[in-house]
Design a protein around this motif. Structure first.
Motif, mmCIF file in Angstrom:
data_model
loop_
_atom_site.group_PDB
_atom_site.id
_atom_site.type_symbol
_atom_site.label_atom_id
_atom_site.label_comp_id
_atom_site.label_asym_id
_atom_site.label_seq_id
_atom_site.Cartn_x
_atom_site.Cartn_y
_atom_site.Cartn_z
ATOM 1 N N THR A 208 12.912 84.000 -24.641
ATOM 2 C CA THR A 208 13.957 84.584 -23.792
ATOM 3 C C THR A 208 13.436 85.887 -23.203
ATOM 4 O OG1 THR A 208 15.624 83.709 -25.330
ATOM 5 C CG2 THR A 208 16.352 85.354 -23.734
ATOM 6 N N PRO A 209 13.560 86.104 -21.887
ATOM 7 C CA PRO A 209 13.090 87.368 -21.296
ATOM 8 C C PRO A 209 13.798 88.572 -21.916
ATOM 9 C CG PRO A 209 13.589 85.752 -19.583
ATOM 10 C CD PRO A 209 14.095 85.182 -20.873
ATOM 11 N N TYR A 210 13.050 89.635 -22.143
ATOM 12 C CA TYR A 210 13.660 90.856 -22.687
ATOM 13 C C TYR A 210 14.773 91.363 -21.776
ATOM 14 C CZ TYR A 210 10.145 91.387 -26.376
ATOM 15 O OH TYR A 210 9.369 91.217 -27.497
ATOM 16 N N MET A 211 14.583 91.217 -20.466
ATOM 17 C CA MET A 211 15.599 91.624 -19.502
ATOM 18 C C MET A 211 16.924 90.916 -19.781
ATOM 19 S SD MET A 211 15.604 90.885 -15.391
ATOM 20 C CE MET A 211 13.958 91.562 -15.181
ATOM 21 N N ALA A 212 16.835 89.634 -20.122
ATOM 22 C CA ALA A 212 18.035 88.860 -20.418
ATOM 23 C C ALA A 212 18.681 89.333 -21.718
ATOM 24 C CB ALA A 212 17.688 87.378 -20.503
ATOM 25 N N LEU A 213 17.878 89.611 -22.731
ATOM 26 C CA LEU A 213 18.427 90.091 -24.002
ATOM 27 C C LEU A 213 19.133 91.429 -23.827
ATOM 28 C CD1 LEU A 213 15.508 89.111 -26.426
ATOM 29 C CD2 LEU A 213 17.722 87.973 -26.152
ATOM 30 N N GLY B 41 10.532 79.743 -32.090
ATOM 31 C CA GLY B 41 9.175 79.950 -31.584
ATOM 32 C C GLY B 41 8.461 81.061 -32.339
ATOM 33 N N LYS B 42 7.950 82.037 -31.607
ATOM 34 C CA LYS B 42 7.198 83.142 -32.207
ATOM 35 C C LYS B 42 8.103 84.268 -32.689
ATOM 36 C CE LYS B 42 3.397 82.135 -28.997
ATOM 37 N NZ LYS B 42 2.514 82.701 -27.945
ATOM 38 N N GLY B 43 9.414 84.111 -32.478
ATOM 39 C CA GLY B 43 10.361 85.027 -33.113
ATOM 40 C C GLY B 43 10.913 86.157 -32.287
ATOM 41 N N ARG B 44 10.775 86.106 -30.977
ATOM 42 C CA ARG B 44 11.212 87.250 -30.172
ATOM 43 C C ARG B 44 12.675 87.617 -30.416
ATOM 44 N NH1 ARG B 44 10.222 87.808 -23.760
ATOM 45 N NH2 ARG B 44 8.081 87.964 -24.546
ATOM 46 N N PHE B 45 13.586 86.637 -30.390
ATOM 47 C CA PHE B 45 15.008 86.949 -30.552
ATOM 48 C C PHE B 45 15.305 87.595 -31.904
ATOM 49 C CE2 PHE B 45 19.386 86.100 -31.691
ATOM 50 C CZ PHE B 45 20.081 86.489 -30.563
ATOM 51 N N PRO B 46 14.847 87.024 -33.029
ATOM 52 C CA PRO B 46 15.099 87.697 -34.310
ATOM 53 C C PRO B 46 14.541 89.121 -34.375
ATOM 54 C CG PRO B 46 14.442 85.434 -34.693
ATOM 55 C CD PRO B 46 14.241 85.698 -33.223
ATOM 56 N N PHE B 47 13.327 89.323 -33.854
ATOM 57 C CA PHE B 47 12.763 90.670 -33.873
ATOM 58 C C PHE B 47 13.601 91.626 -33.023
ATOM 59 C CE2 PHE B 47 8.726 88.309 -34.849
ATOM 60 C CZ PHE B 47 8.574 88.816 -36.131
ATOM 61 N N TYR B 48 14.069 91.154 -31.895
ATOM 62 C CA TYR B 48 14.853 92.014 -30.991
ATOM 63 C C TYR B 48 16.144 92.477 -31.671
ATOM 64 C CZ TYR B 48 17.128 93.744 -26.766
ATOM 65 O OH TYR B 48 17.751 94.556 -25.837
ATOM 66 N N LEU C 218 3.668 77.514 -34.230
ATOM 67 C CA LEU C 218 4.565 78.587 -33.814
ATOM 68 C C LEU C 218 5.130 79.332 -35.019
ATOM 69 C CD1 LEU C 218 6.557 76.937 -30.876
ATOM 70 C CD2 LEU C 218 4.829 78.727 -30.715
ATOM 71 N N TYR C 219 5.468 78.589 -36.069
ATOM 72 C CA TYR C 219 5.955 79.228 -37.294
ATOM 73 C C TYR C 219 4.911 80.202 -37.831
ATOM 74 C CZ TYR C 219 6.912 79.789 -42.265
ATOM 75 O OH TYR C 219 7.105 80.320 -43.511
ATOM 76 N N GLN C 220 3.657 79.782 -37.861
ATOM 77 C CA GLN C 220 2.590 80.644 -38.372
ATOM 78 C C GLN C 220 2.466 81.908 -37.527
ATOM 79 O OE1 GLN C 220 1.079 80.008 -41.316
ATOM 80 N NE2 GLN C 220 0.315 82.098 -41.068
ATOM 81 N N GLU C 221 2.599 81.769 -36.212
ATOM 82 C CA GLU C 221 2.524 82.943 -35.336
ATOM 83 C C GLU C 221 3.716 83.863 -35.567
ATOM 84 O OE1 GLU C 221 1.227 82.256 -31.200
ATOM 85 O OE2 GLU C 221 0.669 80.233 -31.842
ATOM 86 N N ALA C 222 4.884 83.297 -35.843
ATOM 87 C CA ALA C 222 6.060 84.115 -36.150
ATOM 88 C C ALA C 222 5.846 84.898 -37.440
ATOM 89 C CB ALA C 222 7.305 83.237 -36.256
#
Length: 201
Positions: free
Chosen positions: A33-38, A59-66, A84-88
């Protein structure tokens, strides 16, 4: 702030699009998800530190980290793809080097979304078109079963929602549309650039 700059702030790597080598009819490509959208979402959507998010197809976890970093809210990322889990998890290791002061938890589970056991205190569920309508229906059924067992108000947040997702939520469930959040810079070019937030009381 540019995408890569926001990633750098959180000490994570979540950019890019990942197409699957063996494409499945049920699982969609990875795209964060784009950071702009979050930013647009959480300018209008209020949550508290007692809320607990689950991101299906994280995926790589952007939403949970945000949400963990900016809102100090607990978050779980659910991802079925091993790479993807490993990258997260690698992102989590880097992120936690600076986030040790936070009392909210953040974790990742490698499991198919429909097999994830909804915890009694989880009440905010996020989807960015991770899978087919058939799997989405099963996950929503699991959420409603959890609510039946442990009554509480829950929200489902859809980003870039498909008509299939919207129709299912509005015709086949007791969820009601709480809010639509548009991303002004993007919505003019594409009316799918929005969040649909549904609530079940």
């Amino acid at each position: 702030m540019r995408e890569q700059d926001h990633d750098r702030l959180l000490r994570i790597k979540t950019e890019g699009i990942r197409e699957w080598q063996h494409q499945s009819a049920h699982y969609n490509r990875y795209e964060a998800t784009p950071y702009m959208a979050l930013e647009a979402l959480f300018d209008e959507y209020v949550c508290t530190t007692s809320d607990k998010f689950v991101d299906f197809g994280c995926g790589k976890g952007r939403f949970p980290f945000y949400v963990h970093h900016h809102l100090h809210v607990a978050a779980t990322g659910v991802e079925m793809n091993g790479q993807l889990y490993q990258e997260a998890v690698e992102n989590l290791t880097k992120y936690m080097e600076r986030a040790k002061h936070s009392r909210a938890s953040i974790r990742f589970e490698q499991i198919f979304a429909e097999g994830y056991d909804i915890e009694p205190n989880e009440n905010r569920f996020y989807f960015f078109n991770p899978f087919s309508i058939q799997i989405f229906q099963k996950v929503i059924d699991n959420i409603l079963l959890s609510v039946e067992q442990y009554p509480r108000s829950v929200d489902v947040i859809l980003y870039y929602p498909t008509m299939e997702y919207i129709q299912f939520m509005e015709v086949n469930t007791a969820f009601e549309l709480l809010k639509e959040v548009r991303i002004p810079e993007l919505y003019k070019q594409n009316t799918n650039e929005r969040f649909m937030i549904y609530r079940y009381e």
